[in-house]
Write an enzyme that holds these catalytic residues in place. Structure first.
Site, PDB file in Angstrom:
ATOM      1  N   ARG A  18      74.620  54.662 -22.459  1.00 42.34           N
ATOM      2  CA  ARG A  18      74.772  53.250 -22.862  1.00 42.34           C
ATOM      3  C   ARG A  18      75.289  53.122 -24.289  1.00 42.34           C
ATOM      4  O   ARG A  18      76.179  52.312 -24.555  1.00 42.34           O
ATOM      5  CB  ARG A  18      73.446  52.502 -22.706  1.00 42.34           C
ATOM      6  N   ASN A  36      70.669  50.276 -17.943  1.00 40.94           N
ATOM      7  CA  ASN A  36      70.182  51.239 -16.971  1.00 40.94           C
ATOM      8  C   ASN A  36      69.648  50.482 -15.758  1.00 40.94           C
ATOM      9  O   ASN A  36      69.024  49.430 -15.902  1.00 40.94           O
ATOM     10  CB  ASN A  36      69.061  52.090 -17.558  1.00 40.94           C
TER      11      ASN A  36
END
Length: 89
Positions: A18, A36
């Site tokens: 990320r 996520n």
């Protein structure tokens, strides 16, 4: 402007995917977010022009050094306004 939803599968959680996605998006001037997912994937929504999104998709197919991308699913979605690119939790 176009918008895409990209779901990335493989070893993509716990490997700075990320954070690296945000860096890539910021470098390319994209807006949107990533997070996520409970199934172990990373979900991304990105808004930009075709060239930016093509470069971003190519990056997503590789990911950061410690990641392993097994599969990437991309769909076009309706364009939304985002102030920047953020990591959602």
């Amino acid at each position: 402007m176009k918008a895409v939803k990209i779901q990335v599968y493989g070893v993509v959680q716990g490997v700075f995917f990320r954070a690296s996605t945000k860096q890539a998006a910021d470098r390319l001037g994209l807006k949107g977010w990533c997070r996520n997912e409970p199934d172990g994937s990373v979900l991304i929504v990105a808004v930009g022009n075709k060239e930016q999104l093509d470069q971003f998709e190519a990056w997503c197919n590789e990911g950061p050094e410690m990641a392993r991308v097994d599969k990437l699913l991309k769909t076009e979605v309706e364009v939304e306004e985002f102030p920047d690119f953020e990591i959602r939790r």
